[in-house]
Every structure is written in C-alpha cells, then in structure tokens.
Scaffold this active site. Structure first.
Site, PDB file in Angstrom:
ATOM      1  N   CYS A   1      24.334  40.948 -21.406  1.00 11.51           N
ATOM      2  CA  CYS A   1      23.358  41.121 -20.328  1.00 11.51           C
ATOM      3  C   CYS A   1      24.030  41.697 -19.084  1.00 11.51           C
ATOM      4  O   CYS A   1      23.446  42.501 -18.375  1.00 11.51           O
ATOM      5  CB  CYS A   1      22.660  39.812 -20.023  1.00 11.51           C
TER       6      CYS A   1
ATOM      7  N   GLU B   1      18.463  49.776 -20.116  1.00 10.58           N
ATOM      8  CA  GLU B   1      19.467  48.896 -20.719  1.00 10.58           C
ATOM      9  C   GLU B   1      19.608  49.302 -22.188  1.00 10.58           C
ATOM     10  O   GLU B   1      18.687  49.148 -22.981  1.00 10.58           O
ATOM     11  CB  GLU B   1      19.029  47.437 -20.625  1.00 10.58           C
TER      12      GLU B   1
HETATM   13  P1  NDP Z   1      13.930  39.342 -27.445  1.00  6.58           P
HETATM   14  O1  NDP Z   1      13.787  39.213 -25.990  1.00  6.58           O
HETATM   15  O2  NDP Z   1      12.703  39.658 -28.203  1.00  6.58           O
HETATM   16  O3  NDP Z   1      14.548  37.995 -28.068  1.00  6.58           O
HETATM   17  C1  NDP Z   1      15.164  36.972 -27.319  1.00  6.58           C
HETATM   18  C2  NDP Z   1      14.689  35.616 -27.811  1.00  6.58           C
HETATM   19  O4  NDP Z   1      13.271  35.502 -27.604  1.00  6.58           O
HETATM   20  C3  NDP Z   1      14.902  35.405 -29.315  1.00  6.58           C
HETATM   21  O5  NDP Z   1      15.189  34.040 -29.568  1.00  6.58           O
HETATM   22  C4  NDP Z   1      13.540  35.765 -29.873  1.00  6.58           C
HETATM   23  O6  NDP Z   1      13.280  35.235 -31.131  1.00  6.58           O
HETATM   24  C5  NDP Z   1      12.629  35.169 -28.834  1.00  6.58           C
HETATM   25  N1  NDP Z   1      11.271  35.721 -28.828  1.00  6.58           N
HETATM   26  C6  NDP Z   1      10.841  36.918 -29.294  1.00  6.58           C
HETATM   27  N2  NDP Z   1       9.510  37.055 -29.105  1.00  6.58           N
HETATM   28  C7  NDP Z   1       9.088  35.913 -28.513  1.00  6.58           C
HETATM   29  C8  NDP Z   1       7.825  35.457 -28.053  1.00  6.58           C
HETATM   30  N3  NDP Z   1       6.710  36.183 -28.180  1.00  6.58           N
HETATM   31  N4  NDP Z   1       7.766  34.246 -27.459  1.00  6.58           N
HETATM   32  C9  NDP Z   1       8.872  33.486 -27.303  1.00  6.58           C
HETATM   33  N5  NDP Z   1      10.090  33.864 -27.735  1.00  6.58           N
HETATM   34  C10 NDP Z   1      10.207  35.063 -28.325  1.00  6.58           C
HETATM   35  O7  NDP Z   1      15.068  40.403 -27.730  1.00  6.58           O
HETATM   36  P2  NDP Z   1      15.420  41.206 -29.069  1.00  6.58           P
HETATM   37  O8  NDP Z   1      16.272  40.326 -29.897  1.00  6.58           O
HETATM   38  O9  NDP Z   1      14.170  41.732 -29.702  1.00  6.58           O
HETATM   39  O10 NDP Z   1      16.297  42.413 -28.498  1.00  6.58           O
HETATM   40  C11 NDP Z   1      15.661  43.545 -27.943  1.00  6.58           C
HETATM   41  C12 NDP Z   1      16.329  43.975 -26.666  1.00  6.58           C
HETATM   42  O11 NDP Z   1      16.297  42.918 -25.717  1.00  6.58           O
HETATM   43  C13 NDP Z   1      17.803  44.324 -26.775  1.00  6.58           C
HETATM   44  O12 NDP Z   1      17.999  45.630 -27.198  1.00  6.58           O
HETATM   45  C14 NDP Z   1      18.272  44.103 -25.348  1.00  6.58           C
HETATM   46  O13 NDP Z   1      17.985  45.243 -24.580  1.00  6.58           O
HETATM   47  C15 NDP Z   1      17.426  42.964 -24.866  1.00  6.58           C
HETATM   48  N6  NDP Z   1      18.147  41.674 -24.950  1.00  6.58           N
HETATM   49  C16 NDP Z   1      18.688  41.161 -23.820  1.00  6.58           C
HETATM   50  C17 NDP Z   1      19.421  39.999 -23.871  1.00  6.58           C
HETATM   51  C18 NDP Z   1      20.066  39.425 -22.660  1.00  6.58           C
HETATM   52  O14 NDP Z   1      21.102  38.774 -22.773  1.00  6.58           O
HETATM   53  N7  NDP Z   1      19.497  39.582 -21.496  1.00  6.58           N
HETATM   54  C19 NDP Z   1      19.637  39.275 -25.127  1.00  6.58           C
HETATM   55  C20 NDP Z   1      18.982  39.871 -26.261  1.00  6.58           C
HETATM   56  C21 NDP Z   1      18.277  41.032 -26.154  1.00  6.58           C
HETATM   57  P3  NDP Z   1      13.730  35.998 -32.485  1.00  6.58           P
HETATM   58  O15 NDP Z   1      14.918  36.798 -32.187  1.00  6.58           O
HETATM   59  O16 NDP Z   1      14.036  34.856 -33.366  1.00  6.58           O
HETATM   60  O17 NDP Z   1      12.571  36.792 -32.920  1.00  6.58           O
END
Ligand code: NDP
Length: 478
Positions: free
Chosen positions: A286, A380
C-alpha cells in the site's frame, strides 16, 4: 497439500471450535501456479455464527478480563509467534509469494504488534474533567464490542497484527475475514493464539470470498466497528455497508506514494530506499514508493543508478528467497501487464530479470518520460513498476507529489532543515519520512491516509483510540 502445513486449512475458527464450511476454495501457490490447499468458503451463516460467538465472548471470560490480563494474553501470543517465526514465514512465503526474508520480517512484526499492544493494553486511561461545583466528571475508554477485520492478501500477518492486536488490547472481540488468496497465516495465528490462552470467541476467523463472507461481515448488524485494508472500490462498499448500520470504519486503501529527491540529497543513502520501496513484495504494498520525483539536475544520474540496481534484481520463487517474488495471482499479473501496455509512450529505463518459471512473475520495470498526469503516474499499479518524474522547484515538487487522488506516505531526501519542515507540513500524506522511507515500518508509528488512501489510523498508540469509544460520566454528588 504442502508439507509446511501443520494444521487443517479447511477449518475455520468460530467460538473456540474448528469447523468446516459447507464448501471449500482452492488456494493457489503464486510461485508455481499449483494448488496449496483447500480453504473454507465461509458463508453469511458462518459470519452470523462468528459474530454471535464474539458477542458471547464479550459476556464471558474474555469480557471479564482486566486490561492487565488481556495484555498478558497478548504477550504470551507474541512470544508464541516469535517461537514459530520460521513456520509462519514459510506459510506466508508459499501463500503470498513473498521472498522468505520478507515473510520472516512480517512474522517478527506480527509478534512485535502483539508485544506492543500487550504493553499498551492497560495504559490508555480516561480523564477527570473539572466541572461545575458538586460534580465529578470522568471519561471511560471502552471497547466497541464486536469488531470486523477485513484483511487483504499482500501483508496478512502485519495487517492482522496491527488491527486485531489493537482491537484485542482494548477488549473487543474480533471476527477476521482474511483474503481468499492468502489466509494460511490468519488460520495459523488463530491456532497459536488459542494455544497461548486466548479465550473462546475473542478471535474468530472465517475465510471466504469478499462478496460473500466479507460483505456479510460488513453488513452485519451485530458488528460495531470495521477495519478494512484493500482497494478503493471495495473500501467504498465497506463504508456504505457500515453507514447503513451507523458504525465507524477504518479504511486503508493504498496510494501512489512519492519519494522526492532534492538537489542536495545524500544519494548514496537514498538509492537503496528509492528502489526497495518500489519492488518490495513485488510492488504489492500500500505504501510502495511508485513515483520517484527527482530534481532535474540529478534526473539522469538517479535514473542510471536506479537502473543499475534494477538490472541486478532477480525474480523467482518465494522459497528461493531472491530479490522479488511473483505477484499474488494471474489476475494481478494481468492487471499489471495491462498498465505496462499503456506505457508505450514511456521509456523503459531498466528491468529486472525473471528467473522463475510457471508462477505469476513480472519483471520489475523502471519507467521515465512520463508527465505527472500520465495514467502510470496516477493509478495505483500494485506491481513492481516505478515512474521517475523530474521537477525544477520545491513548489513544483509539492504540486506533483500532491497531484493524485491518494495521500498515504511521502518520502523526502534533502539536507536542508527548513525545507524538511516545509515538506512535512505541505505534503498530502498520513506519514512523511525525511531522509528515510518507512522508518523500518515500526509498529509504534501511527499509519493511515488522507484522500482516497482512506481514513482512520492504525498502528502505534493511536490505534487504541480507534478501537475504543469514549463514555463521559457526570456524577452529581453535591
Ligand atoms: P479488495 O479490496 O477487493 O480485497 C481486499 C479484501 O476485501 C479481501 O479480503 C477481499 O476478499 C475483501 N472484499 C472483497 N470484496 C468485498 C466486499 N464486497 N465486502 C467486503 N469485503 C470484500 O482487493 P483485491 O484483492 O481485489 O485487489 C485489487 C486491487 O486492490 C489491487 O490491485 C490493489 O490495487 C488494491 N489493493 C490494495 C491493498 C492495500 O494494501 N491497500 C491490498 C490489496 C489490494 P477476497 O480477497 O477474499 O475476495
């Protein structure tokens, strides 16, 4: 199933019991694309059970513990994590794809969060407030109740440590939904915490899909606070769901963080930070420094010196412990490759070397020739890609640094003390690092963003305010 697994990853923890969900999901190994294990696909009924168990814990042994006792439990958990750093690091490396040395550092950080919040548990006091004659007024710091923790796949151990550690210290009972792409250390941590004496229901872990288990957790009327780390889009959904229940949320949504190199910078000191903060965890961080702003007089020199480092980077399987591992998934690799396809008008100054085979590998890529509003200098990317942007004046550096939707972290390299203070004041960021970047990631340092990077602060003592609420008590005694 991998030999590194010393527990059944198809079981979730609810109310002190290890249970199977009605369905499972395959968990991939990013280093070779194979399946590591089957994990639970938690459903809303599992979240219901976990929230009920957490609620029960607040009215049972956990809820009755004093702050000192909670601190002692956390201290035992911290020691148990330290005793098992190698096992945890191996699991995290396999699951997330990060090189072992990084995974090891994450396991130590998890222990450190437990230690820090163990010591802090009985240090957050209320106040007495001088008031009208005949009154004594005091404030009580109390837990929210049931806290929901939605954790992404990039730093599971660190993010569990900073959010669950602080929430437990304040006496909340937690329901943790780890990412479907990386949940092994969440399950391992829960087992370690149970063995170290964490009472039933104080921590419940329900892996599953975000749109199912995650959405059920954020919408649940029995949850009193949500801590979320992840994408902006999902953060918006989480905040909308929380708004319907009128509960507080902490959102940590990533960034497009700059490191700014002024003409008087100590380049030898800066160079390792400039590159490492972009390629650590394959850029899936992040607080990744994905933009390097360089005074025009140094631009070519800095690019050449960064390029030399890039050429030496080797990318391969996590357990080979090279400089960079794979990305978490084929989807994430496609996302990053999609960004690189939009970089045709830029110059590739250097790339690292992929030596791994069969995993989700992307060569670290250093780009020049972008304008500050170029898509690759704005979005990002969440991959090992850095963009170098030249600037002429301090004002221009600030304008470029602040010119994205995000505001998580910023780094400044200059020997000029007055400029250091002006930059600290003017940069749009939750953390500003001067002549370093990240300050070693200390658990003591409050962390969080402004703008689309989110709101609320985790880490440090500050997190304890977020995971508690203040009650004012006014006693009229004449
Ligand atoms: P998400 O934001 O979708 O996932 C983060 C967490 O939220 C995971 O545990 C996921 O579950 C959960 N989640 C997903 N949809 C929901 C929902 N509707 N309600 C509640 N929780 C939910 O990120 P992604 O893994 O899809 O990654 C996509 C992009 O997000 C990356 O390319 C990056 O840009 C960004 N990202 C940023 C992060 C940070 O540290 N700030 C960390 C990860 C991603 P699950 O994965 O089990 O579906």
């Amino acid at each position: 199933m991998t030999d590194a697994l010393w527990f059944d990853p198809a079981e979730m923890l609810i109310g002190g019991r290890w249970l199977r969900a009605s369905d499972t999901l395959p968990l991939g190994n990013p280093s070779d694309g194979t399946t590591l294990a089957e994990i639970p696909r938690g459903q809303s009924r599992d979240i219901d059970a976990a929230v009920a168990a957490a609620d029960q814990a607040l009215r049972g042994e956990w809820g009755r513990m004093t702050a000192l006792e909670r601190g002692r439990v956390l201290a035992r958990i911290g020691q148990a994590v330290l005793d098992r750093v190698e096992e945890l690091a191996t699991l995290e490396a396999l699951d997330v794809g990060k090189p072992l040395k990084q995974a090891r550092a994450d396991a130590v950080a998890l222990a450190r969060y437990c230690e820090f919040y163990a010591g802090a548990a009985d240090k957050l006091h209320g106040e007495t407030i001088p008031y009208l004659d005949g009154y004594t007024v005091l404030t009580l710091r109390q837990p929210h109740g049931v806290t929901g923790h939605i954790v992404p796949w990039n730093y599971p151990m660190q993010i569990i440590g900073r959010s669950v550690g602080a929430a437990l210290a304040m006496g909340n009972a937690c329901v943790l939904k780890p990412a479907e792409e990386a949940c092994l250390t969440a399950l391992a941590f829960a087992r370690i915490a149970r063995d170290a004496g964490l009472p039933d229901g104080a921590l419940n872990v329900v892996p599953g899909i975000g749109a199912e288990a995650g959405a059920a957790l954020t919408a649940h009327p029995g949850v009193h606070h949500i801590s979320f780390t992840g994408s902006v889009r999902t953060g918006q959904l989480v905040q909308e769901a929380a708004a319907r229940n009128v509960i507080p949320v902490t959102l940590e949504l990533g960034g497009k963080s700059p490191q700014i190199v002024f003409e008087d910078a100590d380049l030898d000191a800066a160079l390792p930070f400039l590159v490492n903060a972009g390629i650590q965890n394959a850029g899936q961080t992040c607080s990744a420094a994905s933009r390097i702003l360089v005074h025009r007089s140094l631009h070519d020199d800095v690019v050449a010196r960064m390029a030399a480092r890039y050429h030496a980077l080797r990318v391969g399987p996590a357990l080979d412990d090279l400089d960079v591992g794979p990305l978490i998934s084929a989807r994430q690799r496609e996302l990053v490759e999609g960004f690189l396809a939009k970089a045709e008008d830029l110059t590739v100054a250097a790339q690292g070397q992929v030596v791994g085979d069969g995993g989700h590998y992307v060569a670290p890529t250093l780009l020049t020739g972008a304008t500050p509003d170029h898509p690759l200098a704005q979005a990002e990317i969440f991959g090992p890609v850095q963009v170098v942007l030249p600037f002429e004046t301090e004002a221009e550096a600030i304008a470029i640094a602040n010119g994205t939707d995000y505001g998580l972290v910023a780094g400044v390299w200059t020997r000029d003390g007055a400029r250091q203070m002006r930059m600290a004041r003017d940069l749009k960021a939750g953390q500003v690092f001067v002549n370093n970047y990240g300050a070693g990631g200390g658990v003591e340092l409050p962390f969080g963003g402004v703008g689309k990077s989110g709101h609320g602060r985790e880490k440090g003592f500050e997190a304890l305010y977020g995971f508690s609420q203040l009650k004012t008590v006014a006693v009229h005694h004449g």
